[in-house]
Design a protein around this motif. Structure first.
Motif, PDB file in Angstrom:
ATOM      1  N   ASP A 411      20.515  73.748  37.599  1.00  0.00           N
ATOM      2  CA  ASP A 411      19.623  73.013  36.694  1.00  0.00           C
ATOM      3  C   ASP A 411      20.289  71.710  36.239  1.00  0.00           C
ATOM      4  OD1 ASP A 411      17.666  74.964  36.794  1.00  0.00           O
ATOM      5  OD2 ASP A 411      18.287  75.946  34.918  1.00  0.00           O
ATOM      6  N   ILE A 412      21.577  71.803  35.873  1.00  0.00           N
ATOM      7  CA  ILE A 412      22.312  70.608  35.443  1.00  0.00           C
ATOM      8  C   ILE A 412      22.368  69.591  36.577  1.00  0.00           C
ATOM      9  CG2 ILE A 412      24.573  69.725  34.734  1.00  0.00           C
ATOM     10  CD1 ILE A 412      25.047  72.432  33.326  1.00  0.00           C
ATOM     11  N   LEU A 413      22.637  70.076  37.778  1.00  0.00           N
ATOM     12  CA  LEU A 413      22.738  69.180  38.932  1.00  0.00           C
ATOM     13  C   LEU A 413      21.396  68.518  39.234  1.00  0.00           C
ATOM     14  CD1 LEU A 413      24.414  68.034  41.251  1.00  0.00           C
ATOM     15  CD2 LEU A 413      23.831  70.079  42.591  1.00  0.00           C
ATOM     16  N   GLU A 414      20.335  69.292  39.184  1.00  0.00           N
ATOM     17  CA  GLU A 414      19.012  68.737  39.465  1.00  0.00           C
ATOM     18  C   GLU A 414      18.616  67.690  38.426  1.00  0.00           C
ATOM     19  OE1 GLU A 414      14.372  70.250  40.010  1.00  0.00           O
ATOM     20  OE2 GLU A 414      16.025  71.676  40.303  1.00  0.00           O
ATOM     21  N   LYS A 415      18.902  67.980  37.167  1.00  0.00           N
ATOM     22  CA  LYS A 415      18.581  67.010  36.111  1.00  0.00           C
ATOM     23  C   LYS A 415      19.408  65.738  36.281  1.00  0.00           C
ATOM     24  CE  LYS A 415      18.273  66.481  31.091  1.00  0.00           C
ATOM     25  NZ  LYS A 415      18.486  67.131  29.764  1.00  0.00           N
ATOM     26  N   ALA A 416      20.686  65.895  36.646  1.00  0.00           N
ATOM     27  CA  ALA A 416      21.544  64.729  36.873  1.00  0.00           C
ATOM     28  C   ALA A 416      21.016  63.888  38.024  1.00  0.00           C
ATOM     29  CB  ALA A 416      22.976  65.173  37.152  1.00  0.00           C
ATOM     30  N   ALA A 417      20.594  64.564  39.083  1.00  0.00           N
ATOM     31  CA  ALA A 417      20.047  63.845  40.234  1.00  0.00           C
ATOM     32  C   ALA A 417      18.788  63.083  39.859  1.00  0.00           C
ATOM     33  CB  ALA A 417      19.765  64.822  41.373  1.00  0.00           C
ATOM     34  N   SER A 418      17.910  63.730  39.096  1.00  0.00           N
ATOM     35  CA  SER A 418      16.671  63.079  38.680  1.00  0.00           C
ATOM     36  C   SER A 418      16.964  61.835  37.840  1.00  0.00           C
ATOM     37  CB  SER A 418      15.819  64.069  37.878  1.00  0.00           C
ATOM     38  OG  SER A 418      14.637  63.448  37.411  1.00  0.00           O
ATOM     39  N   THR A 419      17.897  61.973  36.902  1.00  0.00           N
ATOM     40  CA  THR A 419      18.262  60.850  36.038  1.00  0.00           C
ATOM     41  C   THR A 419      18.827  59.692  36.848  1.00  0.00           C
ATOM     42  OG1 THR A 419      18.713  62.325  34.168  1.00  0.00           O
ATOM     43  CG2 THR A 419      19.731  60.139  34.116  1.00  0.00           C
ATOM     44  N   CYS A 420      19.725  60.014  37.754  1.00  0.00           N
ATOM     45  CA  CYS A 420      20.422  58.960  38.508  1.00  0.00           C
ATOM     46  C   CYS A 420      19.531  58.334  39.570  1.00  0.00           C
ATOM     47  CB  CYS A 420      21.685  59.527  39.155  1.00  0.00           C
ATOM     48  SG  CYS A 420      22.945  60.016  37.953  1.00  0.00           S
ATOM     49  N   VAL A 421      18.682  59.134  40.184  1.00  0.00           N
ATOM     50  CA  VAL A 421      17.748  58.577  41.180  1.00  0.00           C
ATOM     51  C   VAL A 421      16.798  57.597  40.527  1.00  0.00           C
ATOM     52  CG1 VAL A 421      15.818  59.122  42.695  1.00  0.00           C
ATOM     53  CG2 VAL A 421      17.901  60.493  42.809  1.00  0.00           C
ATOM     54  N   GLU A 422      16.301  57.967  39.345  1.00  0.00           N
ATOM     55  CA  GLU A 422      15.403  57.065  38.619  1.00  0.00           C
ATOM     56  C   GLU A 422      16.106  55.768  38.252  1.00  0.00           C
ATOM     57  OE1 GLU A 422      12.706  56.981  34.500  1.00  0.00           O
ATOM     58  OE2 GLU A 422      13.659  58.852  35.176  1.00  0.00           O
ATOM     59  N   GLY A 423      17.327  55.870  37.751  1.00  0.00           N
ATOM     60  CA  GLY A 423      18.082  54.663  37.397  1.00  0.00           C
ATOM     61  C   GLY A 423      18.473  53.866  38.602  1.00  0.00           C
ATOM     62  N   HIS A 424      18.797  54.551  39.704  1.00  0.00           N
ATOM     63  CA  HIS A 424      19.190  53.871  40.950  1.00  0.00           C
ATOM     64  C   HIS A 424      18.015  53.071  41.513  1.00  0.00           C
ATOM     65  CE1 HIS A 424      22.035  53.474  44.284  1.00  0.00           C
ATOM     66  NE2 HIS A 424      21.010  53.578  45.107  1.00  0.00           N
ATOM     67  N   ASN A 425      16.832  53.669  41.447  1.00  0.00           N
ATOM     68  CA  ASN A 425      15.640  52.985  41.960  1.00  0.00           C
ATOM     69  C   ASN A 425      15.311  51.742  41.137  1.00  0.00           C
ATOM     70  OD1 ASN A 425      15.302  54.821  44.003  1.00  0.00           O
ATOM     71  ND2 ASN A 425      13.859  56.113  42.872  1.00  0.00           N
ATOM     72  N   ILE A 426      15.477  51.862  39.805  1.00  0.00           N
ATOM     73  CA  ILE A 426      15.232  50.711  38.932  1.00  0.00           C
ATOM     74  C   ILE A 426      16.199  49.604  39.256  1.00  0.00           C
ATOM     75  CG2 ILE A 426      15.331  49.922  36.547  1.00  0.00           C
ATOM     76  CD1 ILE A 426      14.314  52.710  35.720  1.00  0.00           C
TER      77      ILE A 426
END
Length: 429
Positions: A411-426
């Motif tokens: 869960d922690i890993l998935e949330k981290a990925a979601s956060t970073c993917v969103e920021g990376h795309n921006i």
């Protein structure tokens, strides 16, 4: 006036610049149990690194700990060179009974120096001694150790650069399965090179291969590719060395990474989780007829860690007496695959890598992978990257991790990925 300083200060002041893992995990750890580590501030982290697969059974297994404490309290042998001892005999008999005999393997067990690179060095020396040939064929993205012979067979330019430009000879590099894409038959390429007397590539002493490349990005060789490599080795009188240092001891799904394949390696370097308890311990399994060493022809002060004999025996008895543990690994591997696929689905072009409990997600960017691991650590998860460009987020959770805690870490890993993917795309926009 207080002279108290942060416990981290001494590392900056006195420890060599070669230190690495601590740079990504910026805290001082004080205790560990099972699949969790606790730092000096009392914060607990879920461990998805497990000593880089040296702690497949988790931290401080209670049965191994009890046996080791009993051995020490009874003044059991602490160091015995390669002398015979009761603890070594018990380990050898247990390994023979639970690992070798059920597989029909008649390999001898050579105690090498205490680390994986020692076992690899021993294998390379013996392969050259047996065959009278100099060259070794290693593979793209392979990692086999940091001492000079093993380093020569390691592909990573950064690791090789640590040798300071000295020659790292007598190794030819061949493409691993998938190195040129799924539609390129790399075994056929090797066969063409070895069959052609004008190719410039002579029959080697050995093929040295990981069946799942831990540091190289979790590339996993297929059953068909491995079996064809085994046949190619036999055709050319070449020995097959399967480096199971990271992929073995249950990590890829069974005790050996080749257990479900029709192949018999001539030599198998083992280390990392062989001791069961994180103690330094490495060994080389050698096909009986190849064991042509003269006494002390390959030696070392720490040939076999007597304390590790104690814990390794307990690990074998506890986890490998039947198929229960293997089946538990398979169930957790299914959970891991499902959860990692959800992360892969967040990133265009991302894909799953590895097999068993040696899995990860290639997110296509070392920068993104590093961000994900950093964000995960800030939220209580220890995890690292691998691959040529550190582009793979790599999960090496203890094989014994409780399912509820495993899901929490994911869960922690998935949330981290979601956060970073969103920021990376921006940032990309």
């Amino acid at each position: 006036m207080s002279t108290h300083t942060s416990p981290k200060a001494v590392f900056e002041r006195r420890e060599s610049e070669a230190r690495s893992y601590c740079r990504g995990f910026d805290t001082v750890f004080t205790s560990a149990s099972g699949a969790e580590m606790t730092d000096v501030d009392g914060r607990t982290y879920i461990d998805f690194l497990a000593g880089c697969s040296s702690l497949n059974y988790g931290h401080n297994d209670p049965d191994m700990k009890a046996a080791l404490l009993e051995h020490i309290s009874n003044d059991g042998i602490a160091h015995g060179l390669d002398m015979m001892s009761d603890t070594k005999a018990q380990f050898l008999e247990t390994f023979e009974k639970l690992i070798l005999e059920p597989r029909g393997m008649d390999h001898k067990i050579m105690m090498t120096g205490p680390t994986g690179t020692n076992a690899v060095e021993s294998a390379l020396k013996l392969a050259r001694k047996v065959t009278g040939r100099r060259d070794i064929i290693a593979f793209t993205n392979g990692f086999h150790g940091m001492t000079m012979g093993a380093l020569a067979a390691t592909g990573n330019a950064g690791k090789r650069g640590g040798a300071g430009g000295v020659s790292l000879p007598d190794v030819n590099r061949m493409p691993y399965e998938g190195a040129f894409g799924d539609d390129v038959d790399t075994i056929a390429q090797m066969e063409m090179m070895l069959d052609n007397p004008s190719s410039g590539v002579e029959a080697p002493a050995a093929f040295l291969v990981e069946l799942v490349q831990g540091e190289g990005g979790l590339n996993a060789a297929s059953k068909e590719w491995v079996e064809r490599l085994g046949r190619l080795a036999k055709k050319h009188g070449t020995l097959l060395i399967v480096d199971d240092i990271q992929a073995g001891i249950g990590r890829a799904g069974s005790f050996f990474s080749f257990d479900d394949m029709d192949v018999e390696p001539d030599m198998i370097p083992l280390a990392k989780s062989l001791s069961g308890f994180g103690l330094p311990f490495a060994a080389l399994l050698i096909r009986r007829d190849l064991d042509i060493w003269k006494p002390a022809e390959h030696n070392g002060t720490f040939r076999g860690n007597t304390h590790a004999f104690v814990t390794a025996r307990v690990a074998l008895e506890k986890f490998w007496s039947d198929d229960t543990f293997k089946n538990e690994i398979a169930e957790k591997a299914k959970i891991l695959e499902t959860r990692l696929q959800r992360i892969a689905d967040m990133v265009p072009g991302a894909r799953l890598k590895g097999r068993g409990m040696m899995r990860g997600v290639d997110v296509g960017s070392g920068e993104l992978a590093e961000q994900i691991c950093g964000e995960a650590f800030r939220n209580g998860l220890i995890i690292e990257t691998s691959g040529s460009f550190d582009e793979v987020v790599k999960v090496l959770a203890p094989l014994t991790i409780p399912v509820e805690l495993f899901e929490k870490g994911l869960d922690i890993l998935e949330k981290a990925a979601s956060t970073c993917v969103e920021g990376h795309n921006i940032a990309a926009e």
